[in-house]
Design a protein around this motif. Structure first.
Motif, PDB file in Angstrom:
ATOM      1  N   THR A  24       2.245  -4.967  -2.412  1.00  0.00           N
ATOM      2  CA  THR A  24       1.619  -4.405  -2.983  1.00  0.00           C
ATOM      3  C   THR A  24       0.824  -2.973  -3.049  1.00  0.00           C
ATOM      4  O   THR A  24       1.074  -2.604  -2.089  1.00  0.00           O
ATOM      5  CB  THR A  24       0.217  -5.407  -2.843  1.00  0.00           C
ATOM      6  OG1 THR A  24      -0.729  -4.938  -3.804  1.00  0.00           O
ATOM      7  CG2 THR A  24      -0.647  -5.185  -1.557  1.00  0.00           C
ATOM      8  N   PRO A  25       0.629  -2.380  -4.063  1.00  0.00           N
ATOM      9  CA  PRO A  25       0.244  -0.675  -3.872  1.00  0.00           C
ATOM     10  C   PRO A  25      -0.606  -0.595  -2.615  1.00  0.00           C
ATOM     11  O   PRO A  25      -1.609  -1.221  -2.381  1.00  0.00           O
ATOM     12  CB  PRO A  25      -0.312  -0.487  -5.573  1.00  0.00           C
ATOM     13  CG  PRO A  25       0.442  -1.007  -6.508  1.00  0.00           C
ATOM     14  CD  PRO A  25       0.423  -2.409  -5.466  1.00  0.00           C
ATOM     15  N   ALA A  26      -1.230   0.617  -2.679  1.00  0.00           N
ATOM     16  CA  ALA A  26      -2.332   0.761  -0.374  1.00  0.00           C
ATOM     17  C   ALA A  26      -3.291   1.117  -1.956  1.00  0.00           C
ATOM     18  O   ALA A  26      -3.295   1.115  -2.824  1.00  0.00           O
ATOM     19  CB  ALA A  26      -1.631   2.887  -0.869  1.00  0.00           C
ATOM     20  N   GLY A  27      -4.376   0.701  -0.851  1.00  0.00           N
ATOM     21  CA  GLY A  27      -5.619   0.390  -1.538  1.00  0.00           C
ATOM     22  C   GLY A  27      -5.750  -1.090  -1.883  1.00  0.00           C
ATOM     23  O   GLY A  27      -7.221  -1.249  -2.651  1.00  0.00           O
ATOM     24  N   THR A  28      -4.536  -1.565  -2.290  1.00  0.00           N
ATOM     25  CA  THR A  28      -4.902  -3.116  -2.707  1.00  0.00           C
ATOM     26  C   THR A  28      -4.341  -4.175  -2.236  1.00  0.00           C
ATOM     27  O   THR A  28      -3.560  -3.141  -1.262  1.00  0.00           O
ATOM     28  CB  THR A  28      -4.531  -3.276  -3.283  1.00  0.00           C
ATOM     29  OG1 THR A  28      -2.721  -3.099  -3.862  1.00  0.00           O
ATOM     30  CG2 THR A  28      -4.331  -1.738  -4.752  1.00  0.00           C
ATOM     31  N   VAL A  29      -5.028  -5.399  -2.551  1.00  0.00           N
ATOM     32  CA  VAL A  29      -4.572  -6.587  -1.144  1.00  0.00           C
ATOM     33  C   VAL A  29      -3.881  -7.652  -2.013  1.00  0.00           C
ATOM     34  O   VAL A  29      -5.104  -7.635  -3.076  1.00  0.00           O
ATOM     35  CB  VAL A  29      -5.896  -7.204  -0.307  1.00  0.00           C
ATOM     36  CG1 VAL A  29      -5.974  -6.143   0.500  1.00  0.00           C
ATOM     37  CG2 VAL A  29      -7.150  -7.321  -1.373  1.00  0.00           C
ATOM     38  N   LEU A  30      -2.880  -8.674  -2.153  1.00  0.00           N
ATOM     39  CA  LEU A  30      -2.666  -9.679  -3.078  1.00  0.00           C
ATOM     40  C   LEU A  30      -3.700 -10.615  -2.558  1.00  0.00           C
ATOM     41  O   LEU A  30      -3.213 -11.687  -1.524  1.00  0.00           O
ATOM     42  CB  LEU A  30      -0.931  -9.464  -2.744  1.00  0.00           C
ATOM     43  CG  LEU A  30      -0.608  -9.971  -3.869  1.00  0.00           C
ATOM     44  CD1 LEU A  30      -0.327  -9.905  -5.340  1.00  0.00           C
ATOM     45  CD2 LEU A  30       0.942 -10.569  -3.463  1.00  0.00           C
TER      46      LEU A  30
END
Length: 445
Positions: A111-117
């Motif tokens: 997942t993109p940096a600065g995000t969580v799934l």
């Protein structure tokens, strides 16, 4: 098992077999994508009776479960309803979907940096949507399992398990049948959906970018639309013997300890009481002594004989105090909690190993040390009973007629009864304990 629809070895004639392969060609999934259409476009060659294994990550992405979170711990907090165990930064928790797993299933990989799934809100519903979509798009009746990676108690390593399912028999209940030797099966329930998820993980892998797999050759596992879903795999709290980590279990046992005054007729397991005694005698004590003794009244005759003698002694004391007959009846009735319990334990203090100083101040302090140690043992006993799911009530009445108790129970003169503990299965949910602010009981210097 083979790696592609047509590859792999040949099973012996007539032997059960199945094939599992990963589906290539899946694009990067984005919020709002229709997973059933993406899977169909990848050309998995599905036929009736196949089982589709879908990694939860792409389900979460399609459902927009990617959230901005500079602090993954805050995201875990938001998804957690109960901490099961904690060791350093690692947390095993129950999440909002009812799953017990590490970090509530919050994932910062792929997942993109600065995000969580986050996990899907309802993985069973997600599986149903994919199953329905494939039926509409390809005209096939398949089962769908949404998978995620779990660790397991007592076992090293990770494996995929089912967190969502549709059209699949998630559990195969073999109870009532027999094994190959004719022995009855009384506790065998196979977690079929978890076994399917693990088989799919062997070909999907963790880093190969293959989020979907197909199992073929197990049509008996595929069921109708009324299948219960993966929720049926989650053990209820009442049946979960390993619901808590060690420190959490201790805290919950302390919290669960309530004074229970009404009991059912269900017999008490003497072994459970003995295990509670074993916990009781781990309490600290002065001079390396063992100041605890527990008298277990397991027969109704012994309980009645003791309580009748105590009642007579209590009535005599109350009459000597000038209490009215009405007041005496009311006060004696308070002892009904002991009379109605199916099991009684009488903890006793013994002063073996104590020191005699010939000085009232020091001799009093010496006895108080032993009383405190005995009290710690009683508390251990009560907490351990709660851990055994037994209710209890500590009643101090035996302390007011120690000579009577010693005589009826044929105890040594050096044994001092410290009340009695009523033990049994609670007849109802104990009343909630009022909240207490620990700060109100602290003095810090």
């Amino acid at each position: 098992m083979s790696g592609s629809p047509g590859g792999g070895g040949t099973a012996p004639s007539g032997a059960p077999s199945f094939r599992v392969w990963a589906v290539g060609g899946m694009p990067e999934v984005r919020a709002g994508d229709d997973l059933s259409k993406l899977i169909a476009a990848a050309g998995p060659g599905l036929v009736d009776g196949d089982i589709l294994l879908v990694t939860s990550k792409i389900v979460s992405k399609a459902e927009g479960r990617v959230v901005r979170a500079a602090d993954r711990e805050a995201a875990i907090d938001a998804e957690t309803v109960r901490v099961v165990a904690r060791r350093g930064p690692l947390r095993i928790v129950e999440n909002r979907q009812g799953l017990v797993m590490a970090a509530a299933g919050v994932d910062a990989s792929n997942t993109p940096a600065g995000t969580v799934l986050l996990l899907p809100e309802d993985s069973d519903a997600s599986a149903r949507a994919i199953r329905d979509g494939l039926r509409d798009t390809l005209g096939v009746e398949v089962g769908v399992v949404v998978t995620d990676t779990f660790g397991r108690p007592w076992r090293n390593g990770l494996t995929d398990v089912a967190i969502g399912a549709a059209g699949v028999r998630v559990l195969d209940d073999l109870r009532g049948g027999t094994d190959a030797h004719g022995n009855p099966l009384s506790a065998t329930i196979v977690a079929t959906a978890d076994e399917l998820a693990a088989a799919g993980d062997l070909v999907k892998g963790k880093a190969e970018g293959l989020p979907v797999a197909v199992v073929r050759g197990l049509p008996h596992v595929v069921s109708g639309d009324d299948s219960p879903g993966a929720r049926a795999l989650v053990r209820s709290a009442a049946d979960d013997m390993f619901r808590l980590g060690t420190s959490e279990a201790v805290r919950e046992a302390v919290t669960l300890r309530r004074t229970v005054r009404e009991f059912t007729d269900e017999p008490v397991d003497p072994g459970a009481v003995r295990r509670a005694v074993a916990a009781a005698v781990t309490a600290p004590a002065p001079h390396h002594t063992t100041p605890w003794r527990f008298v277990l009244l397991e027969s109704a005759e012994s309980r009645t004989r003791l309580l009748d003698a105590m009642r007579d002694a209590w009535i005599e004391d109350l009459r000597r105090d000038g209490k009215s007959e009405e007041s005496i009846v009311r006060r004696v009735r308070r002892g009904d909690v002991l009379r109605n319990a199916p099991y009684l334990a009488v903890p006793c203090l013994v002063m073996d190993g104590s020191h005699t100083y010939g000085d009232e101040r020091r001799d009093t302090a010496e006895r108080e040390m032993f009383v405190v140690a005995a009290g710690a043992g009683v508390q251990n006993f009560l907490v351990a009973l709660a851990g055994e799911r037994l209710g209890s009530a500590w009643v101090s009445s035996t302390m007011f007629c120690r000579s009577v108790v010693r005589e009826v129970l044929s105890l040594p003169s050096s044994w001092d009864p410290l009340g009695a503990v009523a033990v049994g299965h609670a007849a109802g949910v104990p009343r909630e304990r009022g909240g207490r602010d620990a700060e109100a009981f602290l003095t810090v210097r």
